[in-house]
Scaffold this motif. Structure first.
Motif, PDB file in Angstrom:
ATOM      1  N   LEU A  13     -19.429  25.406 -18.804  1.00 35.87           N
ATOM      2  CA  LEU A  13     -20.205  26.270 -17.920  1.00 35.87           C
ATOM      3  C   LEU A  13     -21.601  25.697 -17.714  1.00 35.87           C
ATOM      4  N   LYS A  14     -22.030  25.552 -16.434  1.00 37.19           N
ATOM      5  CA  LYS A  14     -23.341  24.992 -16.114  1.00 37.19           C
ATOM      6  C   LYS A  14     -23.970  25.773 -14.966  1.00 37.19           C
ATOM      7  N   ALA A  15     -25.301  25.709 -14.903  1.00 42.88           N
ATOM      8  CA  ALA A  15     -26.050  26.362 -13.821  1.00 42.88           C
ATOM      9  C   ALA A  15     -27.386  25.652 -13.679  1.00 42.88           C
ATOM     10  N   ASN A  16     -28.041  25.858 -12.524  1.00 39.85           N
ATOM     11  CA  ASN A  16     -29.341  25.260 -12.248  1.00 39.85           C
ATOM     12  C   ASN A  16     -30.428  26.311 -12.474  1.00 39.85           C
ATOM     13  N   PRO A  17     -31.237  26.181 -13.530  1.00 40.03           N
ATOM     14  CA  PRO A  17     -32.288  27.184 -13.777  1.00 40.03           C
ATOM     15  C   PRO A  17     -33.522  26.996 -12.915  1.00 40.03           C
ATOM     16  N   ASP A  18     -33.671  25.838 -12.257  1.00 39.63           N
ATOM     17  CA  ASP A  18     -34.887  25.535 -11.504  1.00 39.63           C
ATOM     18  C   ASP A  18     -34.715  25.832 -10.010  1.00 39.63           C
TER      19      ASP A  18
ATOM     20  N   SER B 175     -26.322  23.353 -19.086  1.00 34.27           N
ATOM     21  CA  SER B 175     -25.380  24.259 -19.740  1.00 34.27           C
ATOM     22  C   SER B 175     -25.984  25.660 -19.831  1.00 34.27           C
ATOM     23  N   ARG B 176     -25.120  26.666 -19.676  1.00 30.27           N
ATOM     24  CA  ARG B 176     -25.569  28.055 -19.750  1.00 30.27           C
ATOM     25  C   ARG B 176     -24.656  28.816 -20.704  1.00 30.27           C
ATOM     26  N   PRO B 177     -25.143  29.950 -21.248  1.00 27.95           N
ATOM     27  CA  PRO B 177     -24.306  30.732 -22.168  1.00 27.95           C
ATOM     28  C   PRO B 177     -23.110  31.340 -21.448  1.00 27.95           C
TER      29      PRO B 177
END
Length: 856
Positions: free
Chosen positions: A522-527, A354-356
């Motif tokens: 809302l989602k994203a890949n931080p890695d 999850s992302r802001p």
């Protein structure tokens, strides 16, 4: 010698007697003066006459000397007077006909000069003959020397050819004998005793390797020794200069070695390579990639009938044909392939987190967008903006109930349309701020259109509900006209009534945002490597190019190499919205990046690449693409010379050249759009150059060349630029509010508009009779039928409702007096300037022309 003979010699044959003796003469010196103060000493001789008495024997005359003319001169003609009869004997009182001393001296000098000239001419002739003989001898010797050298060279070449032929025959003769297996000892080079004697003491011996049995060098003989040593330049030869230097021993040895290598040289094995071919490539580059010689490719083109050079550019199809012809394989690539794998990388679902949410605050100007953001952040941003309006995109991150929210504030002025569109494209949720006392306005409608075009959900924030004239229901009703249905009206759009100044219902607005974000999931890949978009960019004097970016996915770290738009760079520092330096930035986080090679454009996307070479290649490709587009656009606008001239003649378009420098890229973009909208068919603003950063000397030089005015928006010129502007007379205008800039340019462009010609009707008069007055011409007697006639007004002569003449009045008289005007119903006399074809019944129309100043 008798007197008769003497008279004949002196008078008839012009053979005068010259003598060195001057009897009976006296000499004296006289100073002779000339003009300009010059003087000269002259010798004067006084001669006494000699009388012979009767009975005296005359003295024998001196031997005569005949003056012979020079060879080139024609002989002088003899005097034409008749000879005078000489007396038989001298009489008393008779004077002998003798020469004066001056004539004798002159003839003596002439004789001496003639003899000297003859001697000099004979001497010069002898010298010229000797020089010609020497030249002929030298030329003959040179020809003989050249012939001798040519004969020696031919003999040497013939000897070498004979030696090679014998070596080849010997090799062929020994070839069958060498088929038997036997050990052949290496043959040592044999050096003759004569060679050892000839070799200078202390010289280095020539190192020779083992001679192969196939090639047997001819045994040196003693008689060939002088020819072998002929090429050496000795001290005796150098000093005497009798023989030019020929081919040296080292040169001859190198030639023999080259011949041996050519005999044993075997063809190399052809190596097939995979050649990477771009869309265009030069012949030289293609040859390097194929490991071939460029001259071989040029020869190939010549066989095909094309004359090419190594620097010529060919397309990929032609390069592929050549590569296949030379036995290589081809791999075709496009220039756009350098961007493959940069963006839109698929992520696995288990890696997503999850992302802001990213929230953009949009709306009309002065409806309270920045004040609402101030209430959320507890900051005072609006007071810091010039004129109290937002002129930049601001990105901030706040935390509410343990969850982070990223806010982007966009300007509401009409000039910042692209900024609002850019904010809507990078956002997840759009907050539409509408003032309750002002309701829906043009920029409100535009913000709704941008949000719908970006496909993001809208949250309506009805602001200023604390005012007495606030009407929230009116706002909801007007939003229905633009397909925005709030929940209270049966729709799905969330609406919150707030007051930014009183900080009323701010928490409800944040909860609505978090609720909408939870619905969106809302989602994203931080890695992974970071991707994002540039929100704003500027050129800082102390920090260089600074870009405010929003990370969409991945994590951006210090030290990463990024490619952003047409620029690239290594991330030197990351600064958050609070001004603190951080080590990394995750998804949905706005940060400032330092370390870019140039200032990117607002709205450019960025991505992290593996190395600097990749980033530089991407940057070069994008810059070249941008230049080609710019050239194509200018070519389309400029057209041919005939089109330009016809356009100027038909439209009369006037251009107002400008150079715009702003603090950030977004402001410059907004100014360009606003000034472009001011243009009409008659006058238009021409942006010579625009960019972010301070005003420099290069801008002053460009303004001087193009005759442009420099506009500075929130920037200033440095000391050198100000001095150059004062020296060249370049005008620099500074602004910090976009309203003032647009208004000033609008007024300046209005001055370029040609004034409007406005015609006002004054009156009509009918011609009753035409009078022909001497020395005046024709005068029309008229009666004013409508309006009045004024002196100095423009007039038209109308005949059968057709205008036959237009001009001015030469005179306007009432009876015999000149008058300024004649009212209706009265009669007057009128005469036209340079026109007399007036008839009875014609109508004269008077009018006044006024030039009205126009504005945009």
């Amino acid at each position: 010698m008798s007197d008769t003979k003497d008279d004949k010699t002196l008078g008839v044959n012009s053979k005068k007697t010259l003598t060195m003796k001057r009897p009976g003469s006296e000499q004296g010196t006289v100073r002779q003066n000339f003009s300009h103060g010059r003087s000269k000493a002259v010798v004067v001789e006084t001669k006494k006459r000699k009388f012979s008495l009767p009975g005296e024997k005359p003295e024998a005359p001196a031997p005569t000397v005949t003056l012979k003319p020079r060879a080139p001169q024609p002989p002088r003609p003899a005097p034409t007077q008749a000879p005078r009869p000489a007396p038989t004997q001298p009489r008393a009182g008779m004077v002998l006909n003798t020469l004066s001393s001056e004539e004798m001296e002159a003839r003596r000098r002439a004789l001496q000069d003639s003899r000297l000239r003859e001697v000099e001419e004979r001497k010069r002739a002898a010298e010229e003959a000797a020089r010609r003989a020497e030249e002929e001898e030298r030329r003959r010797k040179e020809q003989e020397e050249s012939a001798r050298r040519q004969a020696e060279e031919d003999a040497r070449l013939a000897a070498e050819a004979e030696a090679r032929r014998r070596a080849e025959e010997e090799a062929k003769r020994r070839a069958p004998a060498e088929e038997k297996p036997k050990v052949v000892a290496p043959v040592k080079p044999v050096v003759a005793d004569d060679d050892e004697d000839v070799r200078p003491r202390g010289a280095t011996a020539v190192k020779r390797g083992p001679v192969k049995p196939e090639v047997v060098a001819p045994k040196p003989v003693k008689k060939a020794e002088p020819d072998r040593r002929r090429g050496k330049l000795t001290l005796t030869k150098a000093l005497s200069g009798d023989e030019a230097r020929g081919r040296s021993l080292s040169s001859m040895r190198r030639r023999q070695e080259k011949f041996k290598r050519s005999m044993h040289n075997e063809p190399r094995e052809k190596i097939s390579r995979e050649v990477v071919l771009p869309e265009t490539i030069t012949i030289q580059e293609l040859a390097q990639r194929m490991a071939e010689r460029a001259v071989d490719l040029v020869k190939f083109f010549m066989k095909q009938g094309q004359m090419m050079k190594p620097g010529d550019v060919i397309d990929a199809d032609t390069a592929e044909l050549i590569a296949v012809e030379f036995g290589h394989t081809v791999k075709r690539v496009a220039e756009s392939d350098v961007e493959e794998g940069m963006f839109n990388i698929e992520d696995r679902s288990e890696d997503l987190q999850s992302r802001p949410p990213v929230v953009t605050i949009m709306g009309h100007v002065d409806h309270g967008k920045t004040s609402t953001l101030d209430a959320i952040r507890d900051a005072r941003v609006a007071s810091g903006e010039a004129g109290g309006i937002t002129q930049h995109i601001g990105a901030y991150q706040v935390e509410h109930n343990g969850q982070k929210i990223t806010f982007i504030d966009t300007p509401g002025h009409a000039a910042f349309t692209q900024m609002r569109a850019r904010g809507a494209q990078v956002t997840d949720i759009a907050i539409l701020v509408v003032a309750a006392d002002d309701s829906v306005m043009p920029q409100t409608i535009e913000s709704i259109s941008h949000a719908k075009a970006a496909g993001v959900p809208i949250i309506v924030a009805i602001n200023k509900i604390d005012k007495h004239e606030a009407d929230a229901q009116k706002v909801r009703n007007q939003l229905l006209q633009h397909d925005v249905f709030v929940e209270s009206m049966g729709g799905e759009v969330l609406d919150v009534e707030i007051s930014a100044t009183k900080k009323l219902n701010i928490d409800k607005l944040l909860e609505a945002v978090l609720l909408q974000a939870e619905i969106l999931d809302l989602k994203a890949n931080p890695d992974r490597t970071a991707e994002g978009v540039v929100i704003e960019a500027k050129l800082d004097k102390g920090r260089g190019s600074v870009a405010t970016v929003l990370v969409n996915t991945g994590t951006l770290n210090v030290g990463d190499i990024i490619a952003v738009g047409n620029e690239w760079g290594r991330v030197r520092a990351l600064v958050n919205d609070g001004g603190e330096q951080i080590k990394s930035a995750g998804p949905s986080m706005p940060v400032e990046i330092l370390g870019l090679q140039g200032t990117p454009q607002a709205g450019d996307r960025f991505a992290v690449v593996e190395n600097e070479a990749k980033a530089r290649e991407i940057s070069d490709y994008r810059q070249r693409l941008a230049r080609e587009k710019a050239v194509a656009r200018q070519a389309g606008q400029r057209g041919s010379l005939e089109q330009m001239m016809s356009q100027l003649q038909t439209s009369g378009l006037k251009q107002f050249p400008l150079i715009i420098k702003g603090d950030v890229q977004g402001s410059v973009e907004a100014i360009n759009v606003a000034l472009d909208k001011l243009g009409t068919d008659e006058v238009r603003a021409r942006i010579v150059h625009s960019g972010a950063g301070a005003i420099t000397e290069s801008d002053i030089s460009l303004a001087e060349t193009s005759g442009a005015v420099i506009l500075g928006f929130n920037v200033r010129a440095n000391k050198q630029a100000r001095a150059a502007a004062d020296q060249d007379g370049i005008e620099i205008r500074y602004y910090n509010i976009i309203y003032d800039l647009v208004d000033d340019i609008k007024q300046a462009m209005s001055g370029l508009l040609s004034p409007e010609r406005r015609e006002t009707f004054i009156g009509n008069a009918e011609i009753l009779e035409v009078f022909n007055i001497t020395k005046v011409g024709k005068v029309a007697g008229c009666r004013v039928t409508e309006g009045k006639m004024e002196r100095g007004a423009g007039v038209r002569l109308i005949r059968d409702n057709v205008v036959v003449h237009e001009g001015t009045l030469k005179t306007l008289k009432r009876f015999k007096d000149e008058v300024s005007e004649v009212p209706v119903g009265q009669e007057c006399g009128m005469a036209f300037q340079n026109y007399e074809d007036m008839r009875e019944g014609d109508v004269i129309e008077a009018f006044r022309v006024e030039m009205i100043k126009r504005s945009l």
